[in-house]
Write a protein that holds these residues in place. Sequence first.
Motif, PDB file in Angstrom:
ATOM      1  N   VAL A 122       0.829  -1.504  -0.077  1.00  0.00           N
ATOM      2  CA  VAL A 122       0.016   0.066   0.007  1.00  0.00           C
ATOM      3  C   VAL A 122       1.035   1.405  -0.051  1.00  0.00           C
ATOM      4  O   VAL A 122       0.726   2.298  -0.672  1.00  0.00           O
ATOM      5  N   GLU A 123       1.954   1.368   0.855  1.00  0.00           N
ATOM      6  CA  GLU A 123       2.809   2.247   0.955  1.00  0.00           C
ATOM      7  C   GLU A 123       3.675   2.762  -0.648  1.00  0.00           C
ATOM      8  O   GLU A 123       3.771   3.913  -0.997  1.00  0.00           O
ATOM      9  N   SER A 124       4.117   1.475  -1.153  1.00  0.00           N
ATOM     10  CA  SER A 124       4.566   1.830  -2.501  1.00  0.00           C
ATOM     11  C   SER A 124       3.687   2.201  -3.643  1.00  0.00           C
ATOM     12  O   SER A 124       3.965   3.135  -4.653  1.00  0.00           O
ATOM     13  N   ALA A 125       2.478   1.558  -3.429  1.00  0.00           N
ATOM     14  CA  ALA A 125       1.181   2.108  -4.527  1.00  0.00           C
ATOM     15  C   ALA A 125       1.046   3.596  -4.108  1.00  0.00           C
ATOM     16  O   ALA A 125       0.921   4.200  -5.195  1.00  0.00           O
ATOM     17  N   GLU A 126       1.051   4.226  -3.202  1.00  0.00           N
ATOM     18  CA  GLU A 126       1.009   5.428  -2.886  1.00  0.00           C
ATOM     19  C   GLU A 126       2.065   6.380  -3.341  1.00  0.00           C
ATOM     20  O   GLU A 126       1.749   7.401  -4.129  1.00  0.00           O
ATOM     21  N   LYS A 127       3.316   5.951  -3.379  1.00  0.00           N
ATOM     22  CA  LYS A 127       4.548   6.422  -3.951  1.00  0.00           C
ATOM     23  C   LYS A 127       4.261   6.546  -5.307  1.00  0.00           C
ATOM     24  O   LYS A 127       4.397   7.700  -6.302  1.00  0.00           O
ATOM     25  N   GLU A 128       4.107   5.480  -5.755  1.00  0.00           N
ATOM     26  CA  GLU A 128       4.119   5.138  -7.474  1.00  0.00           C
ATOM     27  C   GLU A 128       2.998   5.902  -8.195  1.00  0.00           C
ATOM     28  O   GLU A 128       3.168   6.544  -9.187  1.00  0.00           O
ATOM     29  N   ILE A 129       1.801   6.028  -7.542  1.00  0.00           N
ATOM     30  CA  ILE A 129       0.625   6.705  -7.779  1.00  0.00           C
ATOM     31  C   ILE A 129       0.802   8.002  -8.241  1.00  0.00           C
ATOM     32  O   ILE A 129       0.561   8.977  -9.029  1.00  0.00           O
ATOM     33  N   ASN A 130       1.595   8.741  -6.817  1.00  0.00           N
ATOM     34  CA  ASN A 130       1.897  10.103  -6.929  1.00  0.00           C
ATOM     35  C   ASN A 130       3.015  10.604  -7.706  1.00  0.00           C
ATOM     36  O   ASN A 130       3.186  11.742  -8.170  1.00  0.00           O
ATOM     37  N   LEU A 131       3.903   9.696  -8.024  1.00  0.00           N
ATOM     38  CA  LEU A 131       4.912   9.742  -9.032  1.00  0.00           C
ATOM     39  C   LEU A 131       4.468   9.841 -10.346  1.00  0.00           C
ATOM     40  O   LEU A 131       4.882  10.730 -11.520  1.00  0.00           O
ATOM     41  N   TRP A 132       3.634   8.881 -10.825  1.00  0.00           N
ATOM     42  CA  TRP A 132       3.228   8.894 -12.069  1.00  0.00           C
ATOM     43  C   TRP A 132       1.948   9.531 -12.627  1.00  0.00           C
ATOM     44  O   TRP A 132       1.741  10.057 -13.740  1.00  0.00           O
ATOM     45  N   PHE A 133       1.280   9.973 -11.544  1.00  0.00           N
ATOM     46  CA  PHE A 133       0.006  10.894 -12.007  1.00  0.00           C
ATOM     47  C   PHE A 133      -0.150  12.129 -11.315  1.00  0.00           C
ATOM     48  O   PHE A 133       0.221  12.100  -9.953  1.00  0.00           O
ATOM     49  N   LYS A 134      -0.676  13.180 -11.695  1.00  0.00           N
ATOM     50  CA  LYS A 134      -1.103  14.351 -10.837  1.00  0.00           C
ATOM     51  C   LYS A 134      -2.476  14.223 -10.288  1.00  0.00           C
ATOM     52  O   LYS A 134      -3.417  13.268 -10.957  1.00  0.00           O
ATOM     53  N   LYS A 135      -2.713  14.442  -9.159  1.00  0.00           N
ATOM     54  CA  LYS A 135      -3.969  14.359  -8.473  1.00  0.00           C
ATOM     55  C   LYS A 135      -5.282  14.560  -9.480  1.00  0.00           C
ATOM     56  O   LYS A 135      -6.333  13.964  -9.353  1.00  0.00           O
ATOM     57  N   GLU A 136      -5.160  15.629 -10.413  1.00  0.00           N
ATOM     58  CA  GLU A 136      -6.320  16.099 -11.201  1.00  0.00           C
ATOM     59  C   GLU A 136      -6.455  14.852 -12.276  1.00  0.00           C
ATOM     60  O   GLU A 136      -7.446  14.912 -13.174  1.00  0.00           O
ATOM     61  N   GLU A 137      -5.441  13.987 -12.637  1.00  0.00           N
ATOM     62  CA  GLU A 137      -5.698  13.182 -13.591  1.00  0.00           C
ATOM     63  C   GLU A 137      -6.413  11.656 -13.164  1.00  0.00           C
ATOM     64  O   GLU A 137      -6.617  10.932 -13.659  1.00  0.00           O
ATOM     65  N   LEU A 138      -6.752  11.622 -11.837  1.00  0.00           N
ATOM     66  CA  LEU A 138      -7.270  10.721 -11.104  1.00  0.00           C
ATOM     67  C   LEU A 138      -8.804  10.860 -10.980  1.00  0.00           C
ATOM     68  O   LEU A 138      -9.099  12.061 -10.578  1.00  0.00           O
ATOM     69  N   VAL A 139      -9.587  10.025 -11.307  1.00  0.00           N
ATOM     70  CA  VAL A 139     -10.980  10.393 -11.485  1.00  0.00           C
ATOM     71  C   VAL A 139     -11.947   9.597 -10.182  1.00  0.00           C
ATOM     72  O   VAL A 139     -11.747   8.240 -10.073  1.00  0.00           O
ATOM     73  N   GLU A 140     -12.661  10.352  -9.686  1.00  0.00           N
ATOM     74  CA  GLU A 140     -13.539   9.654  -8.380  1.00  0.00           C
ATOM     75  C   GLU A 140     -14.770   9.601  -8.935  1.00  0.00           C
ATOM     76  O   GLU A 140     -15.413  10.669  -9.481  1.00  0.00           O
ATOM     77  N   TYR A 141     -15.309   8.226  -8.842  1.00  0.00           N
ATOM     78  CA  TYR A 141     -16.797   8.241  -9.306  1.00  0.00           C
ATOM     79  C   TYR A 141     -17.414   6.881  -8.710  1.00  0.00           C
ATOM     80  O   TYR A 141     -16.415   6.115  -8.196  1.00  0.00           O
ATOM     81  N   LYS A 142     -18.510   6.834  -8.545  1.00  0.00           N
ATOM     82  CA  LYS A 142     -19.358   5.475  -8.066  1.00  0.00           C
ATOM     83  C   LYS A 142     -19.513   4.492  -9.085  1.00  0.00           C
ATOM     84  O   LYS A 142     -20.090   4.942 -10.065  1.00  0.00           O
ATOM     85  N   ALA A 143     -18.809   3.292  -9.012  1.00  0.00           N
ATOM     86  CA  ALA A 143     -19.020   2.290 -10.071  1.00  0.00           C
ATOM     87  C   ALA A 143     -20.545   1.978  -9.969  1.00  0.00           C
ATOM     88  O   ALA A 143     -20.906   1.531  -8.939  1.00  0.00           O
ATOM     89  N   ALA A 144     -20.900   1.748 -11.128  1.00  0.00           N
ATOM     90  CA  ALA A 144     -22.592   1.451 -11.093  1.00  0.00           C
ATOM     91  C   ALA A 144     -22.691  -0.265 -10.481  1.00  0.00           C
ATOM     92  O   ALA A 144     -23.676  -0.573  -9.963  1.00  0.00           O
ATOM     93  N   MET A 145     -21.461  -0.990 -10.737  1.00  0.00           N
ATOM     94  CA  MET A 145     -21.743  -2.334 -10.317  1.00  0.00           C
ATOM     95  C   MET A 145     -21.330  -2.628  -8.799  1.00  0.00           C
ATOM     96  O   MET A 145     -21.380  -3.810  -8.383  1.00  0.00           O
ATOM     97  N   PHE A 146     -21.022  -1.560  -8.034  1.00  0.00           N
ATOM     98  CA  PHE A 146     -20.557  -1.667  -6.808  1.00  0.00           C
ATOM     99  C   PHE A 146     -21.231  -2.530  -5.701  1.00  0.00           C
ATOM    100  O   PHE A 146     -20.496  -3.472  -5.245  1.00  0.00           O
ATOM    101  N   ASN A 147     -22.557  -2.493  -5.840  1.00  0.00           N
ATOM    102  CA  ASN A 147     -23.223  -3.417  -5.006  1.00  0.00           C
ATOM    103  C   ASN A 147     -23.503  -4.685  -5.339  1.00  0.00           C
ATOM    104  O   ASN A 147     -23.933  -5.738  -4.531  1.00  0.00           O
ATOM    105  N   TRP A 148     -23.013  -4.873  -6.605  1.00  0.00           N
ATOM    106  CA  TRP A 148     -23.088  -6.401  -7.098  1.00  0.00           C
ATOM    107  C   TRP A 148     -21.769  -7.023  -6.876  1.00  0.00           C
ATOM    108  O   TRP A 148     -21.730  -8.288  -6.842  1.00  0.00           O
ATOM    109  N   LEU A 149     -20.934  -6.321  -6.268  1.00  0.00           N
ATOM    110  CA  LEU A 149     -19.245  -6.786  -6.173  1.00  0.00           C
ATOM    111  C   LEU A 149     -19.167  -6.890  -4.556  1.00  0.00           C
ATOM    112  O   LEU A 149     -18.203  -7.774  -4.230  1.00  0.00           O
ATOM    113  N   TYR A 150     -19.617  -5.889  -3.784  1.00  0.00           N
ATOM    114  CA  TYR A 150     -19.466  -5.997  -2.414  1.00  0.00           C
ATOM    115  C   TYR A 150     -20.629  -6.273  -1.624  1.00  0.00           C
ATOM    116  O   TYR A 150     -21.548  -5.776  -2.003  1.00  0.00           O
ATOM    117  N   GLU A 151     -20.390  -7.166  -0.602  1.00  0.00           N
ATOM    118  CA  GLU A 151     -21.424  -7.239   0.181  1.00  0.00           C
ATOM    119  C   GLU A 151     -21.826  -6.287   1.235  1.00  0.00           C
ATOM    120  O   GLU A 151     -21.089  -5.421   1.792  1.00  0.00           O
TER     121      GLU A 151
END
Length: 151
Positions: A122-151
């Motif tokens: 999780v720590e290296s993921a955070e480092k790598e995401i910040n290294l390769w992407f600007k914050k505004e390049e990441l998109v926040e949205y609710k996946a339509a299938m969320f409730n079919w994937l998670y209990e």
Amino acid sequence: SNNERTFIAIKPDGVQRGLISSILGRFENRGFKLVGIKLCQPSESLLRNHYDDLQSKPFFPSLLSYMLSGPVLATVWEGKDVVKQGRAILGATNPLNSAPGTIRGDFAIDMGRNVAHGSDSVESAEKEINLWFKKEELVEYKAAMFNWLYE
Ligand code: DAT
Ligand code: MG
């Protein structure tokens, strides 16, 4: 938590071999949510930072030239335990040890041409995401299938 994130990159061999859809499809099919994606030509300094812990290894120069040899598809995926799951979907670093059914086990032969990267914690993921992407390049949205994937 359901919003853990990991950095998955398709390396130059994976892009040149036309494996983008096959590789990304595995993450989509599993149910993970794509929150960032771009095709890029990473700089040497970005790659040195990305592989910071490997700079003293004898294979580092060949790793660097391999990663500089063509476009890389950088992606960020979100979901429960996605870091560990991503590593499992990728398979072992050395394709000799990657189980069939994993990306490397299905598409790679050599360690130096192992088609994709995934964050190892999780720590290296955070480092790598910040290294390769600007914050505004990441998109926040609710996946339509969320409730079919998670209990
Ligand atoms: P991973 O990519 O599975 O996280 P890593 O972070 O230890 O593995 O190494 C990064 C990349 O470097 C790996 O995908 C392939 C290459 N590599 C690692 N160990 C190697 C070795 N002993 N000989 C040659 N290449 C190696
Ligand atoms: Mg690694």
